[in-house]
Enzyme design. Structure first.
Site, PDB file in Angstrom:
ATOM      1  N   GLU A   1      40.030  36.877  40.817  1.00 49.63           N
ATOM      2  CA  GLU A   1      40.864  37.352  41.931  1.00 49.63           C
ATOM      3  C   GLU A   1      41.013  36.290  43.015  1.00 49.63           C
ATOM      4  OE1 GLU A   1      42.610  39.974  41.735  1.00 49.63           O
ATOM      5  OE2 GLU A   1      41.641  40.715  39.913  1.00 49.63           O
TER       6      GLU A   1
ATOM      7  N   GLY B   1      40.236  41.073  30.233  1.00 45.10           N
ATOM      8  CA  GLY B   1      39.246  41.997  29.681  1.00 45.10           C
ATOM      9  C   GLY B   1      39.896  42.972  28.721  1.00 45.10           C
TER      10      GLY B   1
ATOM     11  N   THR C   1      46.100  35.103  33.508  1.00 45.45           N
ATOM     12  CA  THR C   1      45.415  33.813  33.454  1.00 45.45           C
ATOM     13  C   THR C   1      45.544  33.162  32.073  1.00 45.45           C
ATOM     14  OG1 THR C   1      43.855  34.494  35.139  1.00 45.45           O
ATOM     15  CG2 THR C   1      43.137  32.731  33.678  1.00 45.45           C
TER      16      THR C   1
END
Lengths: 671, 671
Positions: free
Chosen positions: A436, A193, A154
């Site tokens: 997701e 993350g 992303t």
């Protein structure tokens, strides 16, 4: 002095005494057998015995930076434990999922973890997309955590629409390297993350350029930080994206490249390749990469069950302890669980856990079948699985978010306390509505499949199992007489879904006839399309839960069986009442039927009421995992609220320094 | 170097260029005239010029304790400013509401303030419930902030049901004092803002005992802390309740008493009295105390409009800047505002601001009329106002929470960033679903009024204006032919509400006939009762918004008028589609009508689309007040996201200490 267990709240004890079934039997059933329950309990015991979840100061009082530092400390300890267990039990990778999945992970890493993506995305991507040689080189190091990785896809400007990613990897045949660049601000990676300050490697998804041509997005493995000093490497701009609604332990990062060079071998080449001279060799099937995405979505549905189970356990136990108001003079205040409005808020949550669990199991089996077929080169059922995983992900995350928030609100003011653990749970669940695959986008992907199925049915073609009802309903246009039974409702929901899909197709065609291009006609109909997609998902959810319960309850004891059936009835009647407008439009249900359904629903709430606490006890969530002042097994709600409040660092001093610094001068007019 | 304003995002500029009406005209209309707009803007300028809202480190990175200390600092500065403005402008108490209310307060005290209850509850309670002598003694000191007070009513064990409060105030005629005690853990005061470490006085609501008899709850003024040292007084157990989902600057506290003695004169005796010898003298009308509660609820409806306006401004501007996906090959990615599903999420939010604003204005007028009547001793319309304020509070807070959360989700991942300001806004709004009367309890209070009204109508009695439709609909049982117009829908919603109330009454009666006591029959029907109550509220909301817009649009320019009408049409058609099941049950609407409504709705979205940015610009919320990376006027979304991220203290160092302490040892297998 011996640590004697505190007494259980009397109201809660009474609830347990009156429960009509054996909660252990239901626990075994949920776990998939007594043996599985024992395994789970042993695992919980081993992990919790390490005490990693214990916090000196509750993390909600820490600063953002301290929260990260605590999360690193906890994650290192936890993953060290997992490593040890893997060695002891010789179980390999499956083990981490057993520990992290289910209830356990959220107990220890309740605000997210900076190492999760290493296990959930970095290693699996290597396994799925690296060549055998690449795996030999990387997987061992990743597995022992000599390197920590993440997965950077992303970007600031693009999320769900991955074709739009802007990061470039340009092959330079002279040096046999790829040159990575972030040509715009919006091309910066954003969200991964562990990316900010934790990982020293990352899989980076970038637009591949070679010989002057773009070949679309591909994965590369890129070193970000020095293995010794952890300093970012030259040309690597990396940092954290800031505070969020939740998951503040995940260390979400941004990442930009300025002419960062990596060896050609760092492109993950299991599917596509770039040869030494820069020649691009295409993948045999780009559909293969769908696998991981679908796997994650299947896992997500199961996670949503766990979160809902936690929330509804907390709210139900609290509602048995809390007493309020006095509808009848001279009688004691009732437990709020006695109010029908409260039962209405909670019991659908209990049923939803079982409903989504059924669908998750069923989807999991289908996923395994389809991937087995994939390995044999059969791609036929892939679109169906894709469509299902999209809408189930969207509906399960949306329903779970609503369920958790309804449970929180059902606990009144105390649900607003972080010590209830409901706000943190909501933060984790609502995030899943976006990651997701954003829910609206996913529903529209399912809708595309449904519209195609409708057209195939109209053309006389046969349909795959989950959409075969479209043809069946389409054949008999006239509504058959309404049957006010569970089976009648199930058929009704299929009629609704089929009817909505047909109406969407008609509307799209009408708009096309009026001169709109297909894409615009689709867009103008898209609100209805999401609704049709959701209706399809509901029909499947109800059907699957019903069928699964039929199977399961046949094996249940005479005491448990009626309880399981009450729950499935409640779920189906609840949704019938929620969608009464749809049923009125697409079936021949009457006002009289509806009023009967309403009474049926109210009676079911009353029947479930005596077993409510038993039903949530059967989810068997340990206090350390619930981590809630309102939901603990012993029901010492008010004692815990006070105990937790006293842990606030503000309560360590009777007078805060701000009194002398600001408040007193202000009160004396001297500020 | 001159501070030249940065360029506005080109997409956003294009939106503004294409807007078909003058946004200033709409701003004036919302404010209530050009003069009011100027006043507001001047006030914003004065307050924001003080720079109180500026933060060195964004507060989301602070620890819980630091957040409180920052909140005290800000609140002192702000209230010092208010004091100064009051002196300069000689405006008295109204001024603080002007500064704190509207958008401004939330800009500066965006995480709540420990001084708010001093102004919002402590002073007003003194004004409303203290005798003239008591006011002479207290109000001056409170007004100059020589003392800081709060209002302690809610306890650990009791919130909305105030009769159940347990704190006792027992009169001792020997010393002419009240003795305050907290007989149980659940009797501890819990929640009052500013109570923990800020206030040194509090109004305490306690069960009054004198001459061995309990006379129910009454307000007392109690000193909590030493005025000089701020140390808690003997017998006063005070502290903070811990971290919450939001409002962590409010310093919510707990409070227990151990034989705390206060002079008899500290009971607020405007209504009821205890004489020196302990004789209790009753209030002339206990209904008078309803006034403050209703006032707060009316104010709340207005606050909800402000929060919704903020959220929808942020999400709409972001949607004009964000581009995503590629439905048509070879065309650029569309602005996400072009997707009908996005319009569906946002435009109802824009319309809702106007709808609730209309109802707030209307309720405010009614409140003033009724309180004027109250002063003249007429209590007739009090129940109607009470019933209205209950359901409007419940529906407006629930709708606002949903609206804010929908806006947040509509911003995808970036909405999850605290820098979007959407999560913090949600935290403030969702709290309002619980405080000032829990929403389900309030809906049931309105339902009680509606059931009574239905019975009066059945008995041939005349009804007060807002429920007169019950009699009108009841008279003609047969559904008249459906008119697929705005007026037709309005009538339809009245039929729905009347029908639901009638069905509830029938169900209660049926259950009574089957042997249930009234209270149990009520409880069994309570899910339907909340639904009937909400239906009543919807009917009124739609009606009021429609009528108000008719008036207002008559004064609007030819360019603005159609836009106002589009919004009201959108709102009414949206709700008709949301409640299509109800309309099918209680009116003669047909499938064809519904399909037409759906097309009408989709056309309205398209018509409003070009003016969407203009419509939120007209809410005229300054950037400092929006405080959002996604919503600023210039649309520099990505630049701001990055700028804010770089402010995270974690980004001050390239390597966090936890690498050396935990991560490296772990990676080297040495942990």
């Amino acid at each position: 002095m011996k640590n004697t267990p505190k007494k259980v709240n009397a109201d809660l004890q009474r609830e347990r005494d009156q429960c009509t079934f054996n909660t252990q039997e239901l626990t075994h059933l949920i776990d998939g057998g007594e043996e599985k329950t024992q395994e789970r309990k042993k695992r919980e015991e081993v992990v919790l015995n390490e005490g990693i979840h214990l916090e000196e100061v509750p993390s909600e009082y820490l600063s953002h930076k301290e929260k990260y530092e605590l999360a690193v400390k906890k994650a290192c300890k936890l993953f060290k434990l997992i490593r040890r267990l893997q060695e002891e039990e010789n179980t390999g990778m499956e083990n981490y999922r057993e520990v992290l999945g289910g209830y356990l992970g959220s107990a220890i890493l309740n605000d997210g973890s900076p190492l999760t993506l290493h296990y959930v995305m970095f290693i699996p991507t290597l396994m799925g997309q690296a060549t055998v040689e690449q795996q030999a080189y990387w997987i061992g190091r990743a597995f022992t955590c000599s390197i920590i990785g993440t997965y950077a896809q992303t970007e600031l400007g693009h999320g769900t629409f991955i074709r739009g990613l802007e990061t470039t990897a340009t092959y330079d045949p002279n040096t046999k390297e790829f040159v990575l660049n972030s040509p715009t601000l919006t091309s910066y990676k954003w969200w991964p993350g562990g990316l900010a300050h934790t990982a020293n490697y990352s899989v980076v998804v970038a637009q591949l350029y070679t010989k002057g041509k773009c070949h679309g997005i591909h994965p590369f493995i890129v070193q970000l930080r020095d293995e010794e000093t952890h300093m970012p490497l030259p040309g690597v701009k990396v940092g954290e994206i800031g505070a969020k609604l939740g998951m503040n332990g995940t260390n979400n990062g941004f990442l930009g490249f300025e002419n960062v060079r990596i060896p050609r071998e760092h492109m993950l080449m299991k599917n596509s390749k770039v040869l030494e001279d820069g020649t691009y060799v295409n993948s045999p099937s780009s559909k293969l990469t769908y696998g991981t995405m679908m796997f994650v979505r299947v896992v997500l549905v199961n996670d949503m069950c766990n979160y809902m189970a936690k929330a509804v356990t907390i709210a139900t136990r609290y509602s048995a302890v809390r007493r309020q108001s006095q509808p009848k003079p001279n009688e004691p205040e009732p437990q709020i669980l006695d109010y029908l409005t409260q039962q209405h808020k909670l019991f659908i949550g209990i049923a939803s856990v079982h409903a989504f669990r059924s669908s998750a199991t069923w989807l999991w089996e289908m996923y395994n079948n389809v991937t087995a077929e994939l390995d044999a080169g059969e791609l036929d059922r892939l679109p169906e699985l894709h469509a299902l995983s999209c809408c189930l992900k969207a509906v399960s995350t949306a329903d779970a978010a609503e369920c958790v928030e309804r449970c929180r609100l059902a606990c009144g003011g105390h649900g607003y306390m972080l010590s209830s653990n409901l706000p943190l749970t909501y933060g984790l669940v609502t995030a899943a509505c976006t990651y997701e695959g954003e829910n609206t986008v996913l529903l529209l992907q399912t809708a595309r499949f449904l519209v195609k199925a409708h057209q195939q049915a109209a053309g006389g073609h046969s349909l795959t199992p989950t959409v075969s009802y479209i043809a069946a309903v389409g054949a008999g246009r006239r509504s058959p007489p309404w049957e006010n039974t569970i089976e009648g409702i199930l058929t009704g929901f299929q009629r609704v879904a089929a009817g909505k899909i047909a109406l969407c197709v008609a509307n799209i065609e009408k708009r096309q006839k009026n001169g709109l291009p297909y894409e615009d006609a689709w867009n103008m109909t898209s609100v209805q399309l999401t609704s049709a997609s959701e209706a399809h998902c509901r029909a499947i959810l109800l059907q699957t839960y019903y069928k699964e319960t039929e199977k399961v309850s046949a094996r249940a004891s005479p005491a448990l069986r009626p309880v399981l059936l009450q729950l499935v009835d409640l779920y189906i009647v609840y949704w019938a009442l929620q969608r009464v407008g749809d049923l009125l439009r697409y079936t021949s249900i009457s006002e009289r039927d509806i009023e009967q359904l309403q009474t049926w629903y109210e009676d079911l709430l009353q029947k479930i009421r005596p077993n409510a606490v038993g039903l949530v006890d059967a989810f068997d969530i340990r206090d350390e995992i619930l981590h809630s002042t309102l939901g603990a097994y012993d029901g010492r709600v008010y004692e815990r609220l006070m105990e937790e409040a006293l842990k606030s660092p503000l309560n360590a001093e009777p007078v805060n320094q701000s009194f002398h610094q600001h408040l007193k001068p202000f009160m004396q007019g001297k500020l």
